[in-house]
Design a protein around this motif. Sequence first.
Motif, short mmCIF file in Angstrom:
data_model
loop_
_atom_site.label_atom_id
_atom_site.label_comp_id
_atom_site.label_asym_id
_atom_site.label_seq_id
_atom_site.Cartn_x
_atom_site.Cartn_y
_atom_site.Cartn_z
N ARG A 198 0.83 -1.21 0.00
CA ARG A 198 0.00 0.00 0.00
C ARG A 198 0.87 1.26 0.00
N LYS A 199 2.02 1.19 0.64
CA LYS A 199 2.92 2.34 0.71
C LYS A 199 3.93 2.34 -0.43
N LEU A 200 4.48 1.17 -0.75
CA LEU A 200 5.50 1.09 -1.79
C LEU A 200 4.96 1.48 -3.16
N GLY A 201 3.73 1.09 -3.47
CA GLY A 201 3.17 1.38 -4.79
C GLY A 201 3.22 2.87 -5.13
N PRO A 202 2.57 3.72 -4.33
CA PRO A 202 2.59 5.15 -4.65
C PRO A 202 3.97 5.79 -4.48
N ALA A 203 4.75 5.31 -3.51
CA ALA A 203 6.08 5.88 -3.29
C ALA A 203 6.98 5.63 -4.50
N LEU A 204 6.95 4.41 -5.03
CA LEU A 204 7.84 4.06 -6.14
C LEU A 204 7.38 4.64 -7.47
N ILE A 205 6.09 4.61 -7.76
CA ILE A 205 5.65 5.14 -9.05
C ILE A 205 5.89 6.64 -9.10
N SER A 206 5.94 7.30 -7.94
CA SER A 206 6.20 8.74 -7.90
C SER A 206 7.68 9.06 -8.08
N GLY A 207 8.55 8.06 -8.01
CA GLY A 207 9.96 8.28 -8.26
C GLY A 207 10.85 8.38 -7.04
N ASN A 208 10.34 7.97 -5.88
CA ASN A 208 11.13 8.03 -4.65
C ASN A 208 11.97 6.78 -4.45
N ALA A 209 13.05 6.92 -3.68
CA ALA A 209 13.76 5.77 -3.13
C ALA A 209 13.14 5.46 -1.77
N VAL A 210 13.06 4.19 -1.45
CA VAL A 210 12.34 3.75 -0.25
C VAL A 210 13.24 2.91 0.64
N ILE A 211 13.18 3.22 1.93
CA ILE A 211 13.76 2.35 2.96
C ILE A 211 12.59 1.83 3.78
N ILE A 212 12.52 0.53 3.97
CA ILE A 212 11.38 -0.05 4.69
C ILE A 212 11.86 -0.80 5.91
N LYS A 213 11.20 -0.53 7.03
CA LYS A 213 11.48 -1.21 8.30
C LYS A 213 10.22 -1.98 8.70
N PRO A 214 10.23 -3.32 8.52
CA PRO A 214 9.06 -4.12 8.91
C PRO A 214 9.03 -4.36 10.42
N ALA A 215 7.89 -4.78 10.92
CA ALA A 215 7.76 -5.14 12.32
C ALA A 215 8.70 -6.29 12.64
N THR A 216 9.26 -6.27 13.85
CA THR A 216 10.26 -7.26 14.22
C THR A 216 9.69 -8.67 14.28
N VAL A 217 8.40 -8.82 14.59
CA VAL A 217 7.83 -10.17 14.70
C VAL A 217 7.44 -10.76 13.35
N THR A 218 7.34 -9.92 12.30
CA THR A 218 6.94 -10.44 10.98
C THR A 218 7.81 -9.86 9.86
N PRO A 219 9.10 -10.05 9.90
CA PRO A 219 9.96 -9.45 8.87
C PRO A 219 10.11 -10.29 7.61
N LEU A 220 9.83 -11.59 7.68
CA LEU A 220 10.16 -12.48 6.58
C LEU A 220 9.43 -12.11 5.29
N ILE A 221 8.14 -11.85 5.40
CA ILE A 221 7.35 -11.60 4.19
C ILE A 221 7.78 -10.31 3.50
N THR A 222 8.23 -9.31 4.27
CA THR A 222 8.70 -8.06 3.67
C THR A 222 10.00 -8.30 2.89
N LEU A 223 10.88 -9.13 3.43
CA LEU A 223 12.12 -9.42 2.71
C LEU A 223 11.84 -10.26 1.46
N ARG A 224 10.83 -11.11 1.51
CA ARG A 224 10.43 -11.82 0.30
C ARG A 224 9.92 -10.85 -0.76
N LEU A 225 9.17 -9.85 -0.32
CA LEU A 225 8.69 -8.84 -1.26
C LEU A 225 9.85 -8.05 -1.85
#
Length: 482
Positions: A160-187
């Motif tokens: 939900r956040k990456l889509g608009p951030a990336l299409i707008s031309g930004n670089a993104v740093i993402i910090k996932p929740a500590t208890v559920t980081p695996l799925i974000t790294l897969r993405l």
Amino acid sequence: MEQNLKNLVNGEFVEASTSERIDVFNPARPDQKVGSVPSMPKEDLERVFAAAAVGARTWKNTGSLERGKVLLSAAELIRERKNELVSTIVTEMGKTTAEATGEVGKTAEFFEYYGSMGRDEFGQFLPDGRPETFAARLVEPLGVVLLITPWNDPLLTPARKLGPALISGNAVIIKPATVTPLITLRLAEILHEAGLPAGVLGTVTGRGSKIGDALFEFDQLKAVSFTGSTAVGKDIQHRLSPRGVRVQTEMGGKNAAVIMDDADLELAVPTIVAGAFAQAGQRCTATSRLIVQKGVAARVRELIADAVRQLTVAPGETEGADMGPVVDEASQASIREHISRARSQGAEVVAENELSGAAAEAGFFVAPTFLQITPDQDLWAEEVFGPVLGMVEVDTLDEAIELVNDSVYGLSSSIFTRDLGQAFDFLYGVDTGQVSINQPTTGWDIHHPFGGFKDSGSGYKEQGHDALTFYTRVKAAAIRTK
């Protein structure tokens, strides 16, 4: 099989500079390790932000058509790897297979939706009263943005956040929740494979106590989009406002559904039960307050009580499971304490599901609970973030609207009625960012603007075209041609 993953930094998947890792466990079977991620110290962050600063320049100068192609390719890869992603969500977060499948599908749709915006307009020509003058409204990315995402929708919220951030031309740093980081790294792996240039996306895994403050210290940082608790969101706002760093927050909710005497109960009751207890109530939009007009209150109590008792609570991969565990032991203890305190304050437990099988033997399960409460009890005001529904009775629609607004939160609300006049009175009378008529408080589509009022969020909406506003700035240009 355990997933022992690495962070994406400057186009490479790397370990932390220390050997420390964070283990991830299955909330349905707490002794089952499902993977691990690097525990980054704050010293590692400098490399992440430096790479993002370079990536921001590269990505800004990449045409929007090319940016869109990367997001569309990511959507295709997400669908191809659906089964793997679903399994990760189920074992890491505890959702049922059906809930995780829905999350993966929505995630693909987010990238598809924003990827298609690569062909949209980014700015416009403007009339100018001066002679021989060309004027335009230019839309530019902000630069480096930080996304801090929660555990309850660990794939969908990043999308939900990456889509608009990336299409707008930004670089993104993402910090996932500590208890559920695996799925974000897969993405991150998928977006890297889809063609994101080095530095355009960086991932940061680590304990908030060690790197939380350091994430906000870098001069390259232009914006932070945060989803999580109200206390943390407000702290981020206060911390960054003096620096002019843009902040978007999606925080707590205490969402109310209203059932009027004329409501279709065959529609209202299952909708409210799903809104309250699906995903173990761990949604900011979950229905946690039920306001019922007295003419149907007895019948509503009976129907919801029956539905609560019949819910199947089990590990997420169990066939036919309606509800899985909550995310961890701390959440389990907090939810149970809310229920215990409500009882001590005089709340009546109308129905409580009897856990059985694996749910009764181990895991972070909480029995779905339906209570009759009063507005002076803590359960009326405090966000529980679990499978707990409290009900009150009213005489009139005006009373119902007053009670909906009796909250520091203003995320979502709904009413069930056949009366069009009552529906519109409710629509205009409630102080919530999302309003539904004969629909749940949950379940907004990807192109619908999303976000709450009051302590539920900032003024920036997520989803739809509105989401682009947060990630962009407007530059006015005027050029005399002769």
